[in-house]
Structures are given as C-alpha cells and as structure tokens.
Design a protein around this motif. Sequence first.
Motif, short mmCIF file in Angstrom:
data_model
loop_
_atom_site.label_atom_id
_atom_site.label_comp_id
_atom_site.label_asym_id
_atom_site.label_seq_id
_atom_site.Cartn_x
_atom_site.Cartn_y
_atom_site.Cartn_z
N UNK A 170 0.75 -1.11 -0.01
CA UNK A 170 -0.08 0.17 -0.03
C UNK A 170 0.71 1.22 0.12
N UNK A 171 0.49 2.45 -0.33
CA UNK A 171 1.18 3.68 -0.11
C UNK A 171 1.70 3.81 1.03
N UNK A 172 1.01 3.55 2.04
CA UNK A 172 1.62 3.71 3.55
C UNK A 172 2.64 2.92 3.92
N UNK A 173 2.51 1.56 3.47
CA UNK A 173 3.89 0.65 3.62
C UNK A 173 4.93 0.98 2.69
N UNK A 174 4.49 1.56 1.57
CA UNK A 174 5.75 1.91 0.82
C UNK A 174 6.48 3.01 1.42
N UNK A 175 5.73 4.11 1.93
CA UNK A 175 6.46 5.11 2.56
C UNK A 175 7.18 4.67 3.56
#
Length: 207
Positions: free
Chosen positions: A32-37
Amino acid sequence: MVPDRRELRASHDDRDRVVERLRVAAGDGRLTAEELDERLETALTARTYGELEVLLRDLPAESAPGSLAPVTVTAVPAKDLVRLQATSGNLERGGPWAVPRRLEVETTSGNVTIDLTAAAIAHPELDLAISVRSGNVRLVVPPDVMVDVDAVTVRSGSIRHRVHPDPALPRRLTVTMSGSIRSGNVVVRGPRRGFWAWLLRRQPKSK
C-alpha cells in the motif's frame, strides 16, 4: 572471525536497489502507499544488509541486497488516448505506466488517483480532460512536472493545487487540465516525502 553478513554495512547502491524493488512491488499492488512510505524511509537510512533484508522478506524473488540486480521495467508504448471512468469505489493508475497524449477521466461517484511519480513519460505534454459529477480526482506529480488547471470550470467543489515545479529541474511534462467539476474536488499534490527524497538523490549533480 567472519562477521555475520547481516551485520555488514550496506552501500548507497545497495539501498538504491532495495528502494527500486519496493517501488516496483508497490506498482504491482503488493504494498500500500503507507507501507511503501514506511519501507522507503527505512531503506534510505538503513546501515546494514540485515536492515535491508527485512524490507524484502515478504516480497517474491527476494535475495540478499548485495546481490540484487537492478530492476528493469519493460517499456509500454504510450497510447494517444486513455479513458478512465469511476462510477463507484476507487480507481487508481500508478506505478510504471505509459502516459498518453490525452487522458479523459470521468467520475460519477467515486475517487480517481493518477500518479505520475513512476510513470514513463514519452511526450512533453499531456491533455487531461476531467468530468467530475460527484467524487474526487487526485493527481500526484513530481516537481519536474507542471500542471495548469486554469481551464477547469467549478460549479460546486474545489481545486487544490499544492505543488509547483522546481525551477532547478528540467521540465519533463506539462499537464493541461480542462473540463468541469459539478460536485467534487480535484487535488494536485506531490509524492510522499520519502519517495521523492530517493528520487532527488538519484538526480545527477550539476557541476
């Protein structure tokens, strides 16, 4: 005594290769975008191979950071016209994808996200036509992309333009947005800070 490989110090190239693996995994929908960040922040500050290996354990084809080969993304020919339509729910176009000459986006009840951060840009201009009856359109652009929203008509809603091109970077793309917003919002924003920090570090330094 031979030290544990996980305790060996990682190099800038090791960190860059892991960041590339994470970016591609996010483009494939594995993160997810949060995991990537979160993982990008860790990768950019990792000191050892062990810290980098943890970030790849749940991703396919993992190997030791020191032996990672650079990830190659197969080029996809850009189309002249692409249409995106959201009647309900969420629709996202991101990761490695080819930017067309013209992109038509229509949402009657839903959210559309267009992320140009990792996109393949073959043309200097993008004609982005939007029709927002009810919902939201988010456009994510790096600082070397300029977005013009002056041709958009707003009846009930708003346009929030939160980024401006960096004059120190050569402009890769100019996005001209046109169309109408009957009831909804359009947001133009930059990529997450961790990912853009990585992109800035990869830019060749001017002499």
